[in-house]
Design an enzyme around this catalytic site. Structure first.
Site, PDB file in Angstrom:
ATOM      1  N   HIS A  46     -50.828 -15.571  10.449  1.00 41.22           N
ATOM      2  CA  HIS A  46     -51.883 -16.484   9.750  1.00 41.22           C
ATOM      3  C   HIS A  46     -52.799 -16.950  10.621  1.00 41.22           C
ATOM      4  O   HIS A  46     -53.600 -17.916  10.324  1.00 41.22           O
ATOM      5  CB  HIS A  46     -51.022 -17.546   9.341  1.00 41.22           C
ATOM      6  CG  HIS A  46     -50.237 -17.076   7.841  1.00 41.22           C
ATOM      7  ND1 HIS A  46     -48.951 -16.316   8.122  1.00 41.22           N
ATOM      8  CD2 HIS A  46     -50.370 -17.028   7.029  1.00 41.22           C
ATOM      9  CE1 HIS A  46     -48.560 -16.127   6.995  1.00 41.22           C
ATOM     10  NE2 HIS A  46     -49.072 -16.673   5.901  1.00 41.22           N
TER      11      HIS A  46
ATOM     12  N   ASP B 207     -45.642 -11.041  19.438  1.00 45.74           N
ATOM     13  CA  ASP B 207     -45.045 -12.440  19.898  1.00 45.74           C
ATOM     14  C   ASP B 207     -45.513 -12.178  21.305  1.00 45.74           C
ATOM     15  O   ASP B 207     -45.399 -11.288  22.038  1.00 45.74           O
ATOM     16  CB  ASP B 207     -43.563 -12.587  19.713  1.00 45.74           C
ATOM     17  CG  ASP B 207     -43.317 -14.079  19.511  1.00 45.74           C
ATOM     18  OD1 ASP B 207     -43.907 -14.728  18.923  1.00 45.74           O
ATOM     19  OD2 ASP B 207     -42.294 -14.263  20.506  1.00 45.74           O
TER      20      ASP B 207
ATOM     21  N   TYR C 202     -52.906 -21.117  27.596  1.00 47.69           N
ATOM     22  CA  TYR C 202     -52.546 -21.184  29.020  1.00 47.69           C
ATOM     23  C   TYR C 202     -53.794 -20.599  30.171  1.00 47.69           C
ATOM     24  O   TYR C 202     -53.461 -20.501  31.309  1.00 47.69           O
ATOM     25  CB  TYR C 202     -51.087 -20.750  29.378  1.00 47.69           C
ATOM     26  CG  TYR C 202     -50.044 -21.569  29.036  1.00 47.69           C
ATOM     27  CD1 TYR C 202     -49.674 -22.726  29.231  1.00 47.69           C
ATOM     28  CD2 TYR C 202     -49.844 -21.052  27.581  1.00 47.69           C
ATOM     29  CE1 TYR C 202     -48.901 -23.643  28.491  1.00 47.69           C
ATOM     30  CE2 TYR C 202     -48.895 -22.004  26.807  1.00 47.69           C
ATOM     31  CZ  TYR C 202     -48.357 -23.045  27.454  1.00 47.69           C
ATOM     32  OH  TYR C 202     -47.240 -23.713  26.617  1.00 47.69           O
TER      33      TYR C 202
ATOM     34  N   LYS D  47     -61.163  -9.612  29.857  1.00 43.43           N
ATOM     35  CA  LYS D  47     -59.548 -10.063  29.710  1.00 43.43           C
ATOM     36  C   LYS D  47     -58.833  -9.062  28.559  1.00 43.43           C
ATOM     37  O   LYS D  47     -57.707  -8.351  29.009  1.00 43.43           O
ATOM     38  CB  LYS D  47     -59.613 -11.502  29.202  1.00 43.43           C
ATOM     39  CG  LYS D  47     -58.038 -11.832  28.863  1.00 43.43           C
ATOM     40  CD  LYS D  47     -57.863 -13.332  28.262  1.00 43.43           C
ATOM     41  CE  LYS D  47     -56.421 -13.254  27.763  1.00 43.43           C
ATOM     42  NZ  LYS D  47     -56.189 -14.561  26.819  1.00 43.43           N
TER      43      LYS D  47
HETATM   44  P1  IMP Z   1     -47.259 -16.603  19.485  1.00 44.98           P
HETATM   45  O1  IMP Z   1     -48.351 -16.785  18.363  1.00 44.98           O
HETATM   46  O2  IMP Z   1     -45.795 -17.249  19.076  1.00 44.98           O
HETATM   47  O3  IMP Z   1     -47.190 -15.412  19.985  1.00 44.98           O
HETATM   48  O4  IMP Z   1     -47.733 -17.824  20.505  1.00 44.98           O
HETATM   49  C1  IMP Z   1     -47.995 -17.322  21.757  1.00 44.98           C
HETATM   50  C2  IMP Z   1     -48.429 -18.634  22.607  1.00 44.98           C
HETATM   51  O5  IMP Z   1     -48.660 -18.226  23.886  1.00 44.98           O
HETATM   52  C3  IMP Z   1     -49.983 -19.033  22.519  1.00 44.98           C
HETATM   53  O6  IMP Z   1     -49.963 -20.203  21.405  1.00 44.98           O
HETATM   54  C4  IMP Z   1     -50.341 -19.571  23.767  1.00 44.98           C
HETATM   55  O7  IMP Z   1     -49.877 -20.846  23.976  1.00 44.98           O
HETATM   56  C5  IMP Z   1     -49.438 -18.461  24.636  1.00 44.98           C
HETATM   57  N1  IMP Z   1     -50.258 -17.369  24.923  1.00 44.98           N
HETATM   58  C6  IMP Z   1     -50.052 -16.087  24.589  1.00 44.98           C
HETATM   59  N2  IMP Z   1     -50.959 -15.202  24.941  1.00 44.98           N
HETATM   60  C7  IMP Z   1     -51.843 -15.999  25.763  1.00 44.98           C
HETATM   61  C8  IMP Z   1     -53.084 -15.650  26.424  1.00 44.98           C
HETATM   62  O8  IMP Z   1     -53.505 -14.446  26.424  1.00 44.98           O
HETATM   63  N3  IMP Z   1     -53.596 -16.711  26.923  1.00 44.98           N
HETATM   64  C9  IMP Z   1     -53.078 -18.045  26.839  1.00 44.98           C
HETATM   65  N4  IMP Z   1     -52.208 -18.204  26.307  1.00 44.98           N
HETATM   66  C10 IMP Z   1     -51.417 -17.376  25.533  1.00 44.98           C
END
Ligand code: IMP
Length: 211
Positions: free
Chosen positions: A14, A74, A162, A183
Site C-alpha cells: 500500500h 520485506d 535509515y 543506490k
Molecule cells: P517494510 O515496508 O516492512 O519492508 O519496512 C522496511 C523498513 O526498513 C522501512 O520503513 C525503512 O525503515 C527500512 N528500510 C528498508 N529499506 C531501506 C532502504 O533502502 N533505506 C533506508 N531504510 C530502509
C-alpha cells in the site's frame, strides 16, 4: 526450475513509493503491475519471525485474495552490535509518525551505550526479501543484502528511512548522499547496489523473461 511470471502481477503493497519502483522495474519485462491498494485488498498482519516469512505472508494473502500471482517484499536494517535490531521491526522503530530521525537517534544511543564507536563495531546490513506467490500455492523467494557501517551524524537528504546513517562498503558517501539511480538503479544504468536492487536482479534471473 523456477516458475516464470507472465501477464498481470499484484504488487502486495500500500506504499506508493514501493509501487512506483516496482512498476518501473517490471515494465521492461512486459509485466502489468496492479497494486493491492487498487484492488481494495487488505493488509495482513506481519507475524513472521524473519524477512522471508513476512514477505511470504504478504504475497500469499494477496495471491489468494486476487486469484492472481502476487509479489511482496520485506526489508529492514540489521545492526550487528544490537544483536540484529531493529531488523524486521525497522519500520516500527520510526513509530506511527514515521520519524526516522528518532529511529536513527535510538540506534546511535544504543551503540554509544555499548561503546560501539569504532567503525568495526558499527557494522550493519540492509536486507530485502522478495516473494512471488501464485494462487495454487507455488512460491518463488529470493533474499539479498548490502553490507556497510553506520556513521554519526547522519549525512545527506536523499533516500528514506535509515539511508543517511548507512555507508555502504567500498563507498565514501552514505545512501542518503546518493542519487536514487546510484543506490537502486540496475546495471547498466546503476550499480545494482542496494539490497532491493540485488534481490530484484536475482528474482529477474529466475522468474522474468529477459528484457
Ligand atoms: P517494510 O515496508 O516492512 O519492508 O519496512 C522496511 C523498513 O526498513 C522501512 O520503513 C525503512 O525503515 C527500512 N528500510 C528498508 N529499506 C531501506 C532502504 O533502502 N533505506 C533506508 N531504510 C530502509
Amino acid at each position: 526450475m523456477a516458475r516464470r511470471i507472465t501477464g498481470k502481477l499484484v504488487i502486495a503493497t500500500h506504499n506508493p513509493g514501493k509501487l512506483a519502483e516496482m512498476r518501473e522495474l517490471l515494465a521492461p519485462h512486459g509485466i502489468e503491475a496492479v497494486s493491492a491498494g487498487e484492488l481494495g485488498l487488505g493488509e495482513p498482519e506481519e507475524t513472521g519471525h524473519d524477512f522471508r516469512s513476512n514477505a511470504g505472508i504478504k504475497a500469499v494473502a494477496a495471491a489468494q485474495a486476487a486469484k492472481l500471482p502476487a509479489f511482496a517484499d520485506d526489508s529492514g536494517i540489521v545492526v550487528d552490535a544490537l544483536d540484529g535490531a531493529p531488523g524486521i521491526f525497522s519500520a516500527r522503530w520510526a513509530g506511527p509518525t514515521k520519524d526516522f530521525t528518532a529511529a536513527m537517534t535510538r540506534i546511535e544511543r544504543l551503540l554509544q551505550e555499548r561503546g560501539a564507536t569504532a567503525p568495526d563495531r558499527r557494522r550493519a546490513h540492509f536486507v530485502s526479501a522478495l516473494c512471488v506467490a501464485w494462487p495454487d500455492g507455488h512460491r518463488e523467494e529470493v533474499e539479498a543484502r548490502v553490507d556497510g557501517t553506520l556513521v554519526w551524524p547522519p549525512r545527506g537528504t536523499a533516500g528514506f528511512g535509515y539511508d543517511p546513517m548507512f555507508l555502504p562498503d567500498g563507498h565514501t558517501r552514505t545512501f542518503g548522499e546518493m542519487e536514487s539511480i546510484e543506490k537502486h538503479g540496475l546495471p547498466p544504468l546503476g550499480l545494482g547496489l542496494s539490497h532491493r536492487a540485488r534481490a530484484f536482479v536475482k528474482l529477474a534471473e529466475i522468474c522474468l523473461e529477459p528484457r
